[in-house]
Write an enzyme that holds these catalytic residues in place. Structure first.
Site, short mmCIF file in Angstrom:
data_model
loop_
_atom_site.label_atom_id
_atom_site.label_comp_id
_atom_site.label_asym_id
_atom_site.label_seq_id
_atom_site.Cartn_x
_atom_site.Cartn_y
_atom_site.Cartn_z
N GLU A 244 0.80 -1.23 0.00
CA GLU A 244 0.00 0.00 0.00
C GLU A 244 0.84 1.28 0.00
O GLU A 244 0.43 2.28 -0.59
CB GLU A 244 -0.94 0.02 1.22
CG GLU A 244 -2.01 -1.06 1.21
CD GLU A 244 -3.06 -0.83 0.13
OE1 GLU A 244 -3.10 0.27 -0.44
OE2 GLU A 244 -3.81 -1.78 -0.17
N SER B 23 -26.88 -25.83 -26.19
CA SER B 23 -27.92 -25.93 -27.23
C SER B 23 -28.70 -24.64 -27.41
O SER B 23 -29.41 -24.49 -28.42
CB SER B 23 -28.88 -27.08 -26.89
OG SER B 23 -28.24 -28.33 -27.05
#
Length: 491
Positions: A143, A414
């Protein structure tokens, strides 16, 4: 008056550092020119002294010029900035007073409660002394590597993020640990230049009040780590079921990577594998800054982390997490988890329960087909309202239950046949068009030939397009696609 003095100090710090860099280059240039001149073989050139191009009076004038620019900027423009941008700033001392979080509630369309976010204050304050060194080092490494050196803000990071923002990228922060603390405890998550100015001023101010270790301790107790976990102790209990003082290097590196984006890096979120990539990045930063060795990095990466299963009861879990992600993107995590929002959604809880039962029942009945999961999404096509969202058979499944299948990218299966036959109809075929459902093989250079088969393993001879679609036969669909061409189907 205090705010004015603070802002003057900040601007002076930035301009002095820029001035130092310019003066350094000015003083360096004569040496460079002199060195280049000495390397030129011409005797005539060697007699020329490079210093004539950079006489001392010029450097002196430049120093006066920079000083004039500095004082002009401070005394002419700072008061205007104070008036426009930093009215009603909170006092940094209020960081230690804490906030009383309010519960955010998510309801279905009929007012039935689906989930409460932050139902209790899940925060346990701990002193910095009991937080493992590995967690401190991991947090600083990922950080804010210069945490113990800067005055509350990092000039180079601000310039770097400003360049990124100007170039058209998303608004960047360049925030230090102090700035993140200020944003989480005192400001809103609004991404704007005004908020960034306030953030820098308050961070600089806070560092005049608190020591570096006090700021780091406040950070570890104030920052959100995802879900209802605020602070490292609550986070350690939430993810690992242990006190923060008991964390290993691997666990510490995981926690250090969470605050940047708790929703994204949480193992309980919609992308439960991203935390590993983030942990690897944290450990690499730690090794690069000398906090750990290569061997320790490898051991931490190879350690298998065991996460606690979330215990908060909730209805329509996949839908709730979907809604929570939307709220976080719109309002920011602190507002969602502490702001007391009442969120009414389009979901119908009674229909949701029916859909969940049907999905669970169908998956269980078809287990012999190696079917392990299912999903369902029910919407109102008139307005797009989501009435039910079953993202999976079992949200509590530790393997894949958190994954929302309804929002995940998957093979169309499908369902793509509808698109194929729609394209065929637009190309002149009709529902009565005859297609030959018989064996066919397509050559595939470099690989095995492709021979499509039907799900029942049979061939059905000549069938109409209508019958082929209704029965989801594969071979007629492949032949139809081959006939109309892939570009037509894609379009």
């Amino acid at each position: 008056m205090r705010l004015l003095l603070i802002l003057i100090a900040i601007v002076a710090t930035i301009l002095i550092r820029i001035g130092d860099a310019v003066l350094f280059l000015v003083n360096l240039l004569p040496r460079i020119v002199r060195k280049i001149g000495n390397q030129i073989p011409s005797k005539k050139t060697r007699k020329i002294k490079p210093t004539v191009f950079f006489p001392l009076p010029f450097t002196t004038k430049l120093k006066y010029l920079l000083a004039g620019i500095l004082f002009s900027f401070v005394f002419l423009f700072v008061p205007l900035i104070v008036v426009v941008f930093i009215q009603d700033l909170p006092h940094p001392r209020s960081i230690t007073l804490g906030q009383i979080p309010q519960t955010t509630k998510i309801f279905d369309r009929n007012g039935k409660l689906l989930y409460q976010i932050y139902t209790s204050q899940n925060r346990t304050l701990v002193p910095l002394s009991i937080i493992p060194q590995d967690l401190k080092h991991a947090t600083i490494a990922i950080e804010d590597k210069d945490f113990y050196k800067h005055p509350g803000f990092d000039v180079s990071a601000i310039i770097r993020s400003a360049i990124e923002n100007v170039s058209g990228g998303e608004l960047q922060g360049g925030s230090t640990i102090t700035q993140q603390l200020i944003k989480s405890a005192l400001l809103t998550p609004e991404a704007s230049v005004v908020r960034k100015i306030k953030e820098v001023i308050l961070a600089f101010w806070a560092e005049r009040i608190y020591t570096k270790d006090e700021i780091l301790g406040l950070y570890f107790n104030q920052i959100p780590y995802g879900g209802t976990a605020w602070g490292v102790e609550a986070a350690s209990q939430t993810y690992f079921g242990k006190h923060v003082s008991e964390l290993s290097l691997s666990e510490s590196s995981f926690l250090a990577g969470i605050p940047r984006a708790p929703t994204i890096y949480s193992p309980f979120g919609t992308q439960p594998d991203l935390w590993k990539k983030r942990q690897k990045e944290v450990l690499a930063k730690m090794r690069g800054q000398g906090f750990i060795t290569k061997k320790e990095e490898e051991e931490a990466l190879n350690e298998e982390l065991t996460f606690q299963t979330p215990q908060t009861p909730l209805n329509a879990p996949h839908f709730v997490m979907y809604v929570k992600d939307l709220l976080v993107k719109k309002y920011g995590l602190p507002m969602v988890e502490k702001g007391g929002l009442n969120v009414v959604t389009s979901l119908d809880l009674s229909l949701q329960k029916q859909a969940q039962d049907i999905v669970t029942d169908e998956v269980d009945k078809n287990g012999y087909l190696n079917l392990t999961n299912g999903a369902s999404l029910i919407t109102n096509p008139k307005n797009g309202d989501i009435l039910a969202m079953v993202g999976g058979r079992d949200f509590s499944d530790s393997q894949s239950g958190n994954v929302n299948v309804t929002t995940s990218k998957r093979q169309p299966g499908s369902s793509i046949k509808v698109v194929t036959y729609s394209a065929a109809l637009s190309k002149g075929l009709t529902p009565a068009s005859i297609i030959d459902d018989s064996p066919i093989t397509f050559p595939n250079p470099g690989s095995k030939p492709y021979s499509p088969v039907n799900y029942d393993g049979k061939f059905h001879g000549k069938v109409s397009l209508r019958i082929a679609l209704a029965n989801s036969f594969n071979i007629p669909a492949v032949k139809t696609l081959n006939s109309i061409g892939i570009p037509a189907m894609v379009e």
